[in-house]
Design a protein around this motif. Structure first.
Motif, mmCIF file in Angstrom:
data_model
loop_
_atom_site.group_PDB
_atom_site.id
_atom_site.type_symbol
_atom_site.label_atom_id
_atom_site.label_comp_id
_atom_site.label_asym_id
_atom_site.label_seq_id
_atom_site.Cartn_x
_atom_site.Cartn_y
_atom_site.Cartn_z
ATOM 1 N N SER A 143 5.220 17.828 14.129
ATOM 2 C CA SER A 143 5.627 17.883 15.534
ATOM 3 C C SER A 143 4.402 18.244 16.375
ATOM 4 O O SER A 143 3.351 18.613 15.833
ATOM 5 C CB SER A 143 6.719 18.935 15.733
ATOM 6 N N LEU A 144 4.530 18.159 17.674
ATOM 7 C CA LEU A 144 3.423 18.524 18.559
ATOM 8 C C LEU A 144 3.013 19.984 18.391
ATOM 9 O O LEU A 144 1.861 20.347 18.608
ATOM 10 C CB LEU A 144 3.792 18.244 20.013
ATOM 11 N N SER A 145 3.957 20.823 17.971
ATOM 12 C CA SER A 145 3.643 22.238 17.765
ATOM 13 C C SER A 145 3.086 22.524 16.373
ATOM 14 O O SER A 145 2.757 23.655 16.055
ATOM 15 C CB SER A 145 4.886 23.094 18.020
ATOM 16 N N GLY A 146 2.990 21.476 15.521
ATOM 17 C CA GLY A 146 2.387 21.644 14.204
ATOM 18 C C GLY A 146 3.358 21.836 13.058
ATOM 19 O O GLY A 146 2.945 21.975 11.911
ATOM 20 N N ASP A 147 4.670 21.878 13.350
ATOM 21 C CA ASP A 147 5.662 22.013 12.285
ATOM 22 C C ASP A 147 5.727 20.722 11.471
ATOM 23 O O ASP A 147 5.695 19.623 12.025
ATOM 24 C CB ASP A 147 7.054 22.299 12.865
ATOM 25 N N ILE A 148 5.839 20.839 10.154
ATOM 26 C CA ILE A 148 5.933 19.664 9.287
ATOM 27 C C ILE A 148 7.344 19.091 9.374
ATOM 28 O O ILE A 148 8.327 19.778 9.101
ATOM 29 C CB ILE A 148 5.580 20.012 7.832
ATOM 30 N N LEU A 149 7.430 17.823 9.786
ATOM 31 C CA LEU A 149 8.705 17.134 9.897
ATOM 32 C C LEU A 149 9.006 16.323 8.644
ATOM 33 O O LEU A 149 10.158 16.154 8.269
ATOM 34 C CB LEU A 149 8.709 16.209 11.122
ATOM 35 N N SER A 150 7.960 15.790 8.016
ATOM 36 C CA SER A 150 8.130 14.976 6.823
ATOM 37 C C SER A 150 6.836 15.000 6.021
ATOM 38 O O SER A 150 5.749 14.922 6.580
ATOM 39 C CB SER A 150 8.468 13.536 7.217
ATOM 40 N N VAL B 237 0.856 -1.189 0.000
ATOM 41 C CA VAL B 237 0.000 0.000 0.000
ATOM 42 C C VAL B 237 0.891 1.237 0.000
ATOM 43 O O VAL B 237 1.670 1.459 0.929
ATOM 44 C CB VAL B 237 -0.932 0.023 1.239
ATOM 45 N N LYS B 238 0.780 2.033 -1.056
ATOM 46 C CA LYS B 238 1.508 3.299 -1.121
ATOM 47 C C LYS B 238 0.673 4.341 -0.399
ATOM 48 O O LYS B 238 -0.516 4.486 -0.678
ATOM 49 C CB LYS B 238 1.732 3.702 -2.574
ATOM 50 N N VAL B 239 1.280 5.056 0.549
ATOM 51 C CA VAL B 239 0.546 6.054 1.318
ATOM 52 C C VAL B 239 1.247 7.401 1.272
ATOM 53 O O VAL B 239 2.469 7.480 1.180
ATOM 54 C CB VAL B 239 0.351 5.629 2.805
ATOM 55 N N HIS B 240 0.452 8.460 1.297
ATOM 56 C CA HIS B 240 0.990 9.810 1.492
ATOM 57 C C HIS B 240 1.041 10.020 2.993
ATOM 58 O O HIS B 240 0.038 9.877 3.679
ATOM 59 C CB HIS B 240 0.104 10.860 0.830
ATOM 60 N N GLN B 241 2.215 10.323 3.497
ATOM 61 C CA GLN B 241 2.427 10.409 4.945
ATOM 62 C C GLN B 241 2.899 11.809 5.316
ATOM 63 O O GLN B 241 3.933 12.272 4.845
ATOM 64 C CB GLN B 241 3.484 9.368 5.328
ATOM 65 N N LEU B 242 2.129 12.473 6.142
ATOM 66 C CA LEU B 242 2.468 13.802 6.634
ATOM 67 C C LEU B 242 2.713 13.694 8.131
ATOM 68 O O LEU B 242 1.815 13.323 8.889
ATOM 69 C CB LEU B 242 1.323 14.783 6.353
ATOM 70 N N VAL B 243 3.943 13.987 8.533
ATOM 71 C CA VAL B 243 4.319 13.886 9.950
ATOM 72 C C VAL B 243 4.572 15.289 10.482
ATOM 73 O O VAL B 243 5.353 16.046 9.908
ATOM 74 C CB VAL B 243 5.589 13.024 10.133
#
Length: 74
Positions: free
Chosen positions: A24-31, A16-22
């Protein structure tokens, strides 16, 4: 996480190919990336799950390449 593509293969393997948005707890995009979740299913249950960072055009997501480092010990 949002599924993008599903490929059923022989031997109980589903990739399964997934789009992954990670974030931080403060809302900054890590990945913000696409990764493969490769499931091995036996007797109707998930026996194994691997994370792979690759594109099907470049390689087979079920091959024995190095799994994602997301959960490796540091």
């Amino acid at each position: 996480m949002e599924p993008v593509e599903v490929i059923d293969q022989e031997g109980g393997i589903t990739a399964v190919k997934v789009h992954q948005l990670v974030k931080s707890l403060s809302g900054d995009i890590l990945s913000d990336s696409e990764v493969w979740h490769v499931y091995t299913i036996a007797n109707g249950l998930i026996e194994r799950m691997e994370l792979k960072e690759m594109d099907l055009k470049d390689s087979d997501p079920t091959s024995d390449s190095t799994p994602s480092t997301l959960f490796s010990r540091r």
